[in-house]
Design a protein around this motif. Structure first.
Motif, PDB file in Angstrom:
ATOM      1  N   ALA A 170     -20.459  26.352   7.755  1.00  0.00           N
ATOM      2  CA  ALA A 170     -20.140  26.998   9.030  1.00  0.00           C
ATOM      3  C   ALA A 170     -21.250  27.947   9.457  1.00  0.00           C
ATOM      4  O   ALA A 170     -21.688  27.927  10.617  1.00  0.00           O
ATOM      5  CB  ALA A 170     -18.813  27.749   8.925  1.00  0.00           C
ATOM      6  N   GLU A 171     -21.730  28.763   8.530  1.00  0.00           N
ATOM      7  CA  GLU A 171     -22.766  29.745   8.875  1.00  0.00           C
ATOM      8  C   GLU A 171     -24.100  29.067   9.178  1.00  0.00           C
ATOM      9  O   GLU A 171     -24.779  29.405  10.158  1.00  0.00           O
ATOM     10  CB  GLU A 171     -22.949  30.756   7.731  1.00  0.00           C
ATOM     11  CG  GLU A 171     -21.798  31.711   7.544  1.00  0.00           C
ATOM     12  CD  GLU A 171     -20.589  31.051   6.889  1.00  0.00           C
ATOM     13  OE1 GLU A 171     -19.475  31.597   7.027  1.00  0.00           O
ATOM     14  OE2 GLU A 171     -20.753  29.981   6.250  1.00  0.00           O
ATOM     15  N   TRP A 172     -24.485  28.086   8.336  1.00  0.00           N
ATOM     16  CA  TRP A 172     -25.787  27.452   8.510  1.00  0.00           C
ATOM     17  C   TRP A 172     -25.835  26.607   9.784  1.00  0.00           C
ATOM     18  O   TRP A 172     -26.772  26.715  10.579  1.00  0.00           O
ATOM     19  CB  TRP A 172     -26.131  26.597   7.301  1.00  0.00           C
ATOM     20  CG  TRP A 172     -27.453  25.911   7.395  1.00  0.00           C
ATOM     21  CD1 TRP A 172     -27.693  24.583   7.471  1.00  0.00           C
ATOM     22  CD2 TRP A 172     -28.738  26.549   7.454  1.00  0.00           C
ATOM     23  NE1 TRP A 172     -29.036  24.331   7.563  1.00  0.00           N
ATOM     24  CE2 TRP A 172     -29.707  25.524   7.547  1.00  0.00           C
ATOM     25  CE3 TRP A 172     -29.166  27.873   7.421  1.00  0.00           C
ATOM     26  CZ2 TRP A 172     -31.071  25.790   7.625  1.00  0.00           C
ATOM     27  CZ3 TRP A 172     -30.528  28.142   7.494  1.00  0.00           C
ATOM     28  CH2 TRP A 172     -31.464  27.115   7.603  1.00  0.00           C
ATOM     29  N   CYS A 173     -24.824  25.785   9.997  1.00  0.00           N
ATOM     30  CA  CYS A 173     -24.831  24.940  11.193  1.00  0.00           C
ATOM     31  C   CYS A 173     -24.600  25.771  12.451  1.00  0.00           C
ATOM     32  O   CYS A 173     -25.115  25.444  13.526  1.00  0.00           O
ATOM     33  CB  CYS A 173     -23.784  23.837  11.070  1.00  0.00           C
ATOM     34  SG  CYS A 173     -24.301  22.508   9.949  1.00  0.00           S
ATOM     35  N   GLY A 174     -23.830  26.862  12.344  1.00  0.00           N
ATOM     36  CA  GLY A 174     -23.689  27.766  13.481  1.00  0.00           C
ATOM     37  C   GLY A 174     -25.024  28.362  13.871  1.00  0.00           C
ATOM     38  O   GLY A 174     -25.359  28.468  15.062  1.00  0.00           O
ATOM     39  N   HIS A 175     -25.819  28.734  12.869  1.00  0.00           N
ATOM     40  CA  HIS A 175     -27.165  29.263  13.117  1.00  0.00           C
ATOM     41  C   HIS A 175     -28.052  28.215  13.788  1.00  0.00           C
ATOM     42  O   HIS A 175     -28.772  28.516  14.759  1.00  0.00           O
ATOM     43  CB  HIS A 175     -27.766  29.703  11.778  1.00  0.00           C
ATOM     44  CG  HIS A 175     -29.259  29.771  11.751  1.00  0.00           C
ATOM     45  ND1 HIS A 175     -29.974  30.718  12.449  1.00  0.00           N
ATOM     46  CD2 HIS A 175     -30.181  28.996  11.124  1.00  0.00           C
ATOM     47  CE1 HIS A 175     -31.267  30.527  12.243  1.00  0.00           C
ATOM     48  NE2 HIS A 175     -31.418  29.484  11.458  1.00  0.00           N
ATOM     49  N   LEU A 176     -27.994  26.973  13.301  1.00  0.00           N
ATOM     50  CA  LEU A 176     -28.814  25.912  13.891  1.00  0.00           C
ATOM     51  C   LEU A 176     -28.409  25.639  15.337  1.00  0.00           C
ATOM     52  O   LEU A 176     -29.266  25.421  16.200  1.00  0.00           O
ATOM     53  CB  LEU A 176     -28.699  24.633  13.059  1.00  0.00           C
ATOM     54  CG  LEU A 176     -29.286  24.682  11.649  1.00  0.00           C
ATOM     55  CD1 LEU A 176     -29.040  23.363  10.929  1.00  0.00           C
ATOM     56  CD2 LEU A 176     -30.777  25.014  11.678  1.00  0.00           C
ATOM     57  N   LEU A 177     -27.103  25.649  15.602  1.00  0.00           N
ATOM     58  CA  LEU A 177     -26.639  25.435  16.972  1.00  0.00           C
ATOM     59  C   LEU A 177     -27.120  26.538  17.899  1.00  0.00           C
ATOM     60  O   LEU A 177     -27.483  26.273  19.053  1.00  0.00           O
ATOM     61  CB  LEU A 177     -25.111  25.352  17.008  1.00  0.00           C
ATOM     62  CG  LEU A 177     -24.467  23.985  16.833  1.00  0.00           C
ATOM     63  CD1 LEU A 177     -22.954  24.098  16.912  1.00  0.00           C
ATOM     64  CD2 LEU A 177     -24.984  22.980  17.857  1.00  0.00           C
ATOM     65  N   GLU A 178     -27.132  27.764  17.423  1.00  0.00           N
ATOM     66  CA  GLU A 178     -27.617  28.872  18.247  1.00  0.00           C
ATOM     67  C   GLU A 178     -29.091  28.706  18.565  1.00  0.00           C
ATOM     68  O   GLU A 178     -29.524  28.971  19.696  1.00  0.00           O
ATOM     69  CB  GLU A 178     -27.365  30.198  17.534  1.00  0.00           C
ATOM     70  CG  GLU A 178     -25.897  30.593  17.501  1.00  0.00           C
ATOM     71  CD  GLU A 178     -25.640  31.784  16.609  1.00  0.00           C
ATOM     72  OE1 GLU A 178     -26.609  32.299  15.996  1.00  0.00           O
ATOM     73  OE2 GLU A 178     -24.465  32.197  16.504  1.00  0.00           O
ATOM     74  N   ARG A 179     -29.876  28.262  17.579  1.00  0.00           N
ATOM     75  CA  ARG A 179     -31.300  28.027  17.825  1.00  0.00           C
ATOM     76  C   ARG A 179     -31.490  26.937  18.864  1.00  0.00           C
ATOM     77  O   ARG A 179     -32.309  27.068  19.787  1.00  0.00           O
ATOM     78  CB  ARG A 179     -31.999  27.632  16.514  1.00  0.00           C
ATOM     79  CG  ARG A 179     -32.235  28.768  15.561  1.00  0.00           C
ATOM     80  CD  ARG A 179     -32.897  28.296  14.284  1.00  0.00           C
ATOM     81  NE  ARG A 179     -34.191  27.665  14.504  1.00  0.00           N
ATOM     82  CZ  ARG A 179     -34.948  27.162  13.532  1.00  0.00           C
ATOM     83  NH1 ARG A 179     -34.508  27.190  12.275  1.00  0.00           N
ATOM     84  NH2 ARG A 179     -36.119  26.625  13.799  1.00  0.00           N
TER      85      ARG A 179
END
Length: 273
Positions: A170-179
């Motif tokens: 959740a945290e890693w893919c959320g970060h990628l989506l924000e980028r």
């Protein structure tokens, strides 16, 4: 501008006049005519005339306005053509002899980063190159998902690829989506917007809460060989590119976030020699 607005804008018919292009980029950057005119050291009246088609900008003015608006090099060529001028920025394949020194620099960075993983990707996050430490982390992923070029982000989100192996999905893919969302807003690239909407359709869980205060960056925690490897990443780009291909390349370098991961990477590298 949110992703839905970006998508709607990208799906509209493309503007054909230089003034239409400039106005869209100015609005995308949330700048008033007065703000942009001040940055470009021209009068707001003249800028208004350019946007409405009552005045034709010089080639130098188009480039100056594009620079102040931080328009990507690819789109600066679009602006120039819309204004009646030839494109200013070449686009060569990375194998072109003119880019030999740049390719050597990329290979040098990737190799020098071992025993830590590193990779290079293009503007749509398609893999361009990687060092030898990336392949072991992808072992077991179906070969059909690794066809060249494969998309780095899709691999992170795909349920048959890295998603089930990512401990903090959740945290890693959320970060990628924000980028990726920031890229969509900055470029309005239809392919990036399509990729963003596609990735949002994957079943990624919601974030459980804020990161621990012990973290200095969002880690990437990957299950590998019965262990959990933990990384943080940095992104590098070419500082002063005038070639479109180089301007759109990014190098992602991963560093071990703990000593256990560092030692495991050293063991993996030694086993390859």
């Amino acid at each position: 501008m949110n992703a839905h607005a970006s998508t709607a804008q990208a799906e509209r018919s493309q503007p054909v006049h230089i003034g239409d292009h400039l106005r869209e980029w100015r609005q995308r950057r949330r700048m008033s005519q007065l703000d942009l005119a001040g940055e470009a050291e021209i009068s707001a009246r003249h800028l208004s005339f350019v946007e409405t088609g009552r005045a034709a900008p010089s080639r130098d003015m188009v480039l100056r306005l594009a620079e102040r608006l931080e328009v990507p090099l690819r789109e600066r060529n679009v602006l120039l053509v819309a204004a009646g001028y030839a494109p200013a920025f070449p686009q060569r394949p990375l194998e072109d002899p003119a880019l030999k020194s740049a390719r050597q620099a990329i290979d040098l960075v990737l190799r020098a980063h071992e025993p830590n993983p590193a990779l290079a990707y293009d503007r749509h996050w398609n893999l361009v190159s990687a060092n030898r430490m990336v392949a072991p982390l992808l072992e077991g992923i179906p070969q059909r998902l690794l066809g060249q070029p494969f998309n780095v982000l899709r691999l992170a989100f795909h349920p048959e690829a890295l998603a089930p192996r990512t401990v903090n999905l959740a945290e890693w893919c959320g970060h990628l989506l924000e980028r990726l969302h920031r890229q969509c807003e900055a470029t309005a690239d239809p392919e990036l917007i399509k990729l963003y909407n596609n990735l949002k359709s994957y079943p990624i869980p919601a974030r459980s809460g804020p990161l621990s205060s012990d973290n200095v960056a969002i880690p990437f925690k990957l299950r590998h060989g019965g262990e959990i490897l933990s990384f943080f990443s940095t992104t590098m780009v070419f500082g002063t590119p005038v070639d479109i291909t180089l301007s759109e390349l990014a190098l992602e370098t991963f560093f071990p976030a703990d000593e256990r991961t560092a030692e495991r990477l050293r063991q993996m590298a030694a086993a390859m020699t």
